[in-house]
Design a protein around this motif. Structure first.
Motif, PDB file in Angstrom:
ATOM      1  N   SER A   1       0.817  -1.223   0.000  1.00 22.26           N
ATOM      2  CA  SER A   1       0.000   0.000   0.000  1.00 22.26           C
ATOM      3  C   SER A   1       0.844   1.263   0.000  1.00 22.26           C
ATOM      4  N   ARG A   2       1.943   1.241  -0.732  1.00 24.36           N
ATOM      5  CA  ARG A   2       2.788   2.424  -0.913  1.00 24.36           C
ATOM      6  C   ARG A   2       3.396   2.911   0.395  1.00 24.36           C
ATOM      7  N   LEU A   3       3.557   2.002   1.339  1.00 23.46           N
ATOM      8  CA  LEU A   3       4.081   2.355   2.653  1.00 23.46           C
ATOM      9  C   LEU A   3       5.498   2.910   2.588  1.00 23.46           C
ATOM     10  N   PHE A   4       6.285   2.452   1.608  1.00 24.56           N
ATOM     11  CA  PHE A   4       7.691   2.824   1.538  1.00 24.56           C
ATOM     12  C   PHE A   4       7.976   3.926   0.508  1.00 24.56           C
ATOM     13  N   ASP A   5       6.944   4.403  -0.200  1.00 24.11           N
ATOM     14  CA  ASP A   5       7.158   5.348  -1.302  1.00 24.11           C
ATOM     15  C   ASP A   5       7.896   6.606  -0.859  1.00 24.11           C
TER      16      ASP A   5
END
Length: 338
Positions: free
Chosen positions: A70-74
């Motif tokens: 869920s794009r946690l590291f973007d």
């Protein structure tokens, strides 16, 4: 409390097949900061980004093209890549910009195999830095619904400067507010009105001119901010924790830098703005350029959220966390934050 997590970052870089020879090589890398939430919950992931290396060797137009969890590291990946620096190879004597992709994997162990989760090619767009931007801004905006509008906005935002971005948000907010009806009706009418327009047409439709005075005011340099800091009240740490919710107040730096503050401990003065942004004002004594940069970059990344409705901008004295040696003491210049 300072949380320290080990991060393994695996790098895969590629470039367009139309550029047959490698134009740039990495000169400086900045490792991404493992998100506190992900580290606490043992979550691993990866982010693949596409970007241009401009003629100064600086990554620009950085955007994730595939990510896991869920794009946690973007955000962490983009921040890290923005600090990388490249130098031209011998065959790139003209310092020609180049389009590349990089994949960063966030793992809690060396044996993690998550790189393949973000395997994807870069988008099929121009490999010329100027035409890439022009094509993005000239593409029709898809606004059939909120999700398609959001995707179109993300593509536009990736190629805008900070000043252009501020003007862009101001423009479409004005267009929404000029619609009639409930908030839901306003948004629906707005999407209908801008569907198929490009960036330039949307800006013309809004007809809002950028306020250059506001832009200039936002560019107050750090020394001016420090000189005027006495205008803001000094908040105690106890008051700070009552006003703000903090998920990350870590200070990250190379281990060798801690030698500078492990015996003669360090205090710093911060400016905490009403929107939760933290900025370094001054250190209590002169420190090395490397230490100054490490402090500024860490503090800029802090995640602070308000607990009360309208917090004020304040100053805060912060003790920099360090592995203290026996007999360590705080060494500060006399009257340094008066």
């Amino acid at each position: 409390m300072q949380y320290i997590y080990r991060v393994f970052v695996f790098l895969v870089a590629s470039h367009s097949p139309f550029l047959l020879a490698e134009q740039w090589q990495i000169e400086k890398r900045a490792e991404p900061k493992y998100p506190i939430k992900a580290a606490k919950e043992g979550i691993e992931g990866c982010v693949k980004m596409q970007f241009f290396i401009n003629s100064d060797g600086i990554p620009t137009y950085i955007e994730p093209i595939k990510s896991s969890n869920s794009r946690l590291f973007d955000s962490a990946a983009v921040k890290a890549l923005s600090k990388w620096r490249y130098k031209p190879t011998d065959n790139n004597y003209n310092k020609t910009p180049q389009r590349q992709t990089v994949a960063l994997s966030f793992a809690m162990s060396e044996n993690a195999d998550i790189q393949n989760q973000c395997d994807t090619p870069m988008t099929a767009e121009s490999n010329h830095i100027d035409t890439f931007r022009q094509d993005r801004l000239s593409m029709p905006i898809e606004a059939r619904n909120f999700d398609t509008w959001k995707n179109s906005v993300a593509k536009i935002v990736a190629v805008l400067s900070d000043d252009e971005l501020q003007h862009f948000f101001q423009s479409y907010s004005s267009l929404i507010n000029n619609q009639l009806g409930s908030e839901k009706d306003k948004l629906k009418a707005f999407l209908i009105s801008i569907n198929g327009l490009d960036y330039f047409q949307l800006m013309e439709l809004a007809d809002i001119k950028p306020d250059h005075n506001d832009i200039a005011a936002n560019k107050i340099n750090e020394s001016s901010r420090a000189q005027n800091a006495h205008e803001f009240p000094l908040m105690t740490m106890k008051q700070f924790f009552k006003t703000w919710e903090i998920s990350d107040l870590t200070i990250g730096m190379e281990s060798s830098l801690y030698d500078e503050i492990s015996y003669q401990l360090l205090k710093v003065e911060l400016l905490i703005t009403d929107d939760g942004t933290a900025k370094l004002l001054r250190t209590c004594r002169k420190v090395s350029d490397e230490m100054q940069l490490a402090l500024e970059e860490s503090i800029n990344d802090w995640q602070i959220r308000k607990k009360i409705k309208s917090p004020a901008t304040v100053r805060l004295i912060f003790d920099v966390p360090a592995p203290a040696e026996d007999g360590a003491y705080f060494q500060c210049d006399y009257n340094w934050n008066a």
